[in-house]
Design a protein around this motif. Structure first.
Motif, PDB file in Angstrom:
ATOM      1  N   SER A  53       0.834  -1.196   0.000  1.00 56.29           N
ATOM      2  CA  SER A  53       0.000   0.000   0.000  1.00 56.29           C
ATOM      3  C   SER A  53       0.876   1.255   0.000  1.00 56.29           C
ATOM      4  N   HIS A 111      -8.983   3.434   6.176  1.00 59.88           N
ATOM      5  CA  HIS A 111      -9.946   2.349   6.429  1.00 59.88           C
ATOM      6  C   HIS A 111      -9.250   1.296   7.286  1.00 59.88           C
ATOM      7  N   ASP A 125      -3.217  -3.522   5.917  1.00 59.10           N
ATOM      8  CA  ASP A 125      -2.131  -2.903   5.146  1.00 59.10           C
ATOM      9  C   ASP A 125      -2.188  -1.375   5.187  1.00 59.10           C
ATOM     10  N   HIS A 126      -3.132  -0.816   5.937  1.00 57.84           N
ATOM     11  CA  HIS A 126      -3.219   0.641   6.079  1.00 57.84           C
ATOM     12  C   HIS A 126      -3.124   1.093   7.535  1.00 57.84           C
ATOM     13  N   ASP A 175      -7.960   3.030  -0.393  1.00 47.42           N
ATOM     14  CA  ASP A 175      -8.284   1.970  -1.363  1.00 47.42           C
ATOM     15  C   ASP A 175      -9.574   2.239  -2.139  1.00 47.42           C
ATOM     16  N   HIS A 189      -3.121   1.773  -3.630  1.00 49.25           N
ATOM     17  CA  HIS A 189      -2.145   0.853  -4.238  1.00 49.25           C
ATOM     18  C   HIS A 189      -1.871   1.330  -5.661  1.00 49.25           C
TER      19      HIS A 189
HETATM   20 ZN   LIG Z   1      -5.003  -1.756   0.782  1.00 51.99          ZN
END
Ligand SMILES: [Zn+2]
Length: 320
Positions: free
Chosen positions: A23, A67, A71-72, A181, A218
């Motif tokens: 990300s 969110h 991965d964030h 995202d 991404h």
């Molecule tokens: Zn993501």
């Protein structure tokens, strides 16, 4: 990963690979500093913090999570001095994904189950140990405006699009949007709670803000062509999925049948399984947050990528 100054005190940190978990993040180095999203594990977030540490005036006092996907936000604890900010539904969903479960998947490379072993191989660059979830404590409902020493930062709720709690970060003077995202650029999107209509409206909202630069969750930076193209992709997949649904095709058969068309160069094409399932969920009249069978979807993705790998080369047009 690469740090890019994109405007005045505004930076983006981009992870070039567009695969699972790679990300992007952002930094506004003004008024105490604000970071947009951390990374999926502690080693990657340490590198992120080191890169920001080269340019920032001091450790950022705020972290915004666009969110709840790991991965964030799974690196939040490495910004211990920061207030964590996110949408109310982002905070509520924090426990849904578990670092321990992801680490067990990551360590399953020796499994007899080929789909599981393949997923484990894709996770080897990640180390989910030591992660303590730090959910947002400053909660956004519809919007939140922050003044960073004269520079306005607007957090705008646009969900449920990619997830229930999607927030985008708009810097009107800098003409920058951090899209989280809601925007995947040049890679096939994956989505969770939300509807096609809301996701496409969220992309319209980004375009209407007239940014010069959009930092996707991404993929590489774009202008407004990024959200425009992704909206067209969603409209295309929804229409194709509708024809397959009406023909009683399974989700996997629909994913096989749908021609990637102008999006053939996007990475992770097998993720279309997720998009078809989301479309079918709507066509069946189910709620936007009806749970997805993630294990079945990942198995479907694995199946699809194996078939594509072993498919015979396409015959030239006109040959028989
Ligand atoms: Zn993501």
């Amino acid at each position: 990963m690469e740090l890019q100054r994109i405007s005045g005190d505004v930076y983006a940190c981009l992870q070039p690979d567009r695969g699972l978990g790679t990300s992007n993040s952002g930094l506004v180095d003004r008024g105490g500093g604000l970071v947009v999203d951390t990374f999926w594990d502690l080693p990657h977030t340490r590198r992120l913090r080191d890169l920001y540490g080269r340019v920032w005036k001091g450790p950022a006092r705020r972290v915004v999570n666009t969110h709840h996907n790991g991965d964030h936000c799974w690196g939040n604890q490495l910004f211990p001095e920061a207030e964590i900010i996110g949408h109310r539904l982002c905070a509520a969903a924090f426990g849904k994904e578990s670092p321990e479960f992801m680490q067990a998947l990551r360590n399953a490379g020796g499994s007899d189950d080929p789909a599981l072993a393949a997923l484990a191989r894709r996770l080897v660059d990640w180390d989910f140990t030591g992660i303590e979830l730090r959910p947002p404590t400053t909660l956004v409902d519809d919007r939140l405006e922050i003044d960073l020493d004269g520079l306005a930062v607007h957090l705008l709720y646009v969900g449920p699009a990619h997830t229930a709690g999607d927030v985008i970060v708009h810097l009107p003077e800098a003409r920058v949007v951090f899209a989280g995202d809601v925007l995947f650029r040049l890679c096939t999107p994956i989505g969770w709670e939300g509807t096609y209509a809301r996701w496409m409206a969220a992309l319209d909202e980004i375009v209407a803000l007239e940014p010069e630069l959009v930092v996707p969750g991404h993929g590489p930076l774009s202008g407004v062509e990024g959200p425009r193209e992704m909206k067209a992709y969603l409209a295309y997949v929804r229409a194709e999925a509708r024809r397959c649904f009406d023909a009683d095709l399974s989700v996997l058969d629909a994913a096989r049948r749908i021609d990637p068309g102008p999006y053939a160069s996007w990475t992770e094409p097998e993720r279309i399984v997720f998009q078809v399932e989301r479309a079918y969920r709507e066509f069946r009249g189910e709620p936007h947050d009806a749970p997805l069978d993630v294990t079945a979807l990942f198995r479907g993705m694995h199946q699809l990528s194996r078939e594509r790998l072993h498919a015979p080369p396409a015959l030239p047009a006109g040959s028989s």
